[in-house]
Write a protein that holds these residues in place. Structure first.
Motif, PDB file in Angstrom:
ATOM      1  N   ARG A 107      54.155  58.857  23.395  1.00  0.00           N
ATOM      2  CA  ARG A 107      55.571  59.204  23.328  1.00  0.00           C
ATOM      3  C   ARG A 107      55.804  59.828  21.956  1.00  0.00           C
ATOM      4  NH1 ARG A 107      60.739  55.057  23.892  1.00  0.00           N
ATOM      5  NH2 ARG A 107      62.297  56.510  23.111  1.00  0.00           N
ATOM      6  N   THR A 143      63.280  63.773  22.886  1.00  0.00           N
ATOM      7  CA  THR A 143      62.375  63.751  24.039  1.00  0.00           C
ATOM      8  C   THR A 143      62.808  62.752  25.095  1.00  0.00           C
ATOM      9  OG1 THR A 143      60.983  62.105  22.980  1.00  0.00           O
ATOM     10  CG2 THR A 143      60.433  64.419  22.599  1.00  0.00           C
ATOM     11  N   LEU A 144      63.809  61.934  24.740  1.00  0.00           N
ATOM     12  CA  LEU A 144      64.367  60.974  25.693  1.00  0.00           C
ATOM     13  C   LEU A 144      63.296  60.140  26.386  1.00  0.00           C
ATOM     14  CD1 LEU A 144      67.244  63.145  27.188  1.00  0.00           C
ATOM     15  CD2 LEU A 144      67.377  61.367  25.466  1.00  0.00           C
ATOM     16  N   GLY A 145      62.299  59.742  25.645  1.00  0.00           N
ATOM     17  CA  GLY A 145      61.330  58.808  26.170  1.00  0.00           C
ATOM     18  C   GLY A 145      60.244  59.418  27.029  1.00  0.00           C
ATOM     19  N   ARG A 146      60.156  60.752  27.121  1.00  0.00           N
ATOM     20  CA  ARG A 146      59.117  61.314  27.967  1.00  0.00           C
ATOM     21  C   ARG A 146      57.760  61.072  27.351  1.00  0.00           C
ATOM     22  NH1 ARG A 146      57.988  67.514  28.219  1.00  0.00           N
ATOM     23  NH2 ARG A 146      56.133  66.536  29.075  1.00  0.00           N
ATOM     24  N   LEU A 147      56.743  60.994  28.214  1.00  0.00           N
ATOM     25  CA  LEU A 147      55.374  60.738  27.787  1.00  0.00           C
ATOM     26  C   LEU A 147      54.502  61.954  28.047  1.00  0.00           C
ATOM     27  CD1 LEU A 147      54.756  57.136  29.198  1.00  0.00           C
ATOM     28  CD2 LEU A 147      55.634  57.801  26.971  1.00  0.00           C
TER      29      LEU A 147
END
Lengths: 115, 110
Positions: free
Chosen positions: A93, A99-103
């Motif tokens: 992350r 990035t709102l938590g995107r992986l």
């Protein structure tokens, strides 16, 4: 853009061996790193999560380490069992930007443990 | 004990057909995500939703639309399916740090 690489792509070992799966990432500014397990035809199950301030996490026979400065993580599996056979994915992350938590995922290591 | 539920599990479409993949979570999570998984490519983010009423594009949004109907549900729509959209689609939700995944929808476009 963050790139995540996993080595090896596949691994086949006899039961009882200790083994190491490797993950590397290009941008060291991460928020956390997570290891997942995926069984055939199933979704992903979270195994271990390491925050950027941590060096390692342990759960049973699994130990994950993180070296943020060198962009590396390893997943150590002790005394492997046939039930450990699955694909193991590493995901990071990012630590900056919205990035709102995107992986960002690696392509995985397909592990086979034979009796 | 349901977690993240995706329907359908399997689908075959002809090129040009449309369909909606459904996802629902019962964990009261704010954030929800749609990923696709292709051989040799890993998981790539299609769209995500930080909360009810908001959606944002991910890495590969072209050819897809999403709806965050309410806090529980986040659907993915293919308006005109193409063979390049043959993939396994995963929905996920997140509360604090951990992602919870559904079991996926395996879609084939012929």
């Amino acid at each position: 853009k963050q790139e995540v690489t996993q080595i090896p792509a596949a691994l086949s070992v006899p039961e009882g061996e200790n083994l190491v799966l490797n993950c590397s990432f290009t941008d060291s500014a991460i928020y956390n790193l997570q290891w997942f397990r995926q069984d055939p035809g199933k979704g992903l199950t979270s195994l271990l999560l390491i925050q950027s301030s941590q060096r390692e996490q342990t759960s049973g026979r699994l130990n994950a380490s993180l070296d943020k400065s060198s962009g590396r993580s390893t997943l150590y599996i002790a005394a492997s069992q046939p039930g450990d056979s699955a694909t193991y994915l590493c995901a990071v992350r990012p630590g900056r930007g919205s990035t709102l938590g995107r992986l960002y995922f690696g392509r995985g290591t397909q592990l086979t443990v034979w009796p | 004990n349901a977690g993240v539920t995706q329907t359908p599990k399997f689908q075959v479409l002809k090129t040009g057909q449309s369909m909606t993949l459904q996802c629902a979570q019962d964990m009261n999570h704010n954030s929800m995500y749609w990923y696709r998984q292709d051989p040799g490519m890993g998981l790539r983010l299609i769209y995500y939703s930080a909360s009810e009423g908001t959606t944002d594009k991910g890495e590969v949004p072209n050819g897809y639309n999403v709806s965050r109907l309410n806090k529980r549900e986040f659907s993915l729509r293919l308006e005109s399916a193409a063979p390049s959209q043959t993939s396994v689609y995963f929905c996920a939700s997140r509360a604090s740090v951990t992602l919870h995944f559904g079991n996926g929808t395996r879609l084939t476009v012929t």
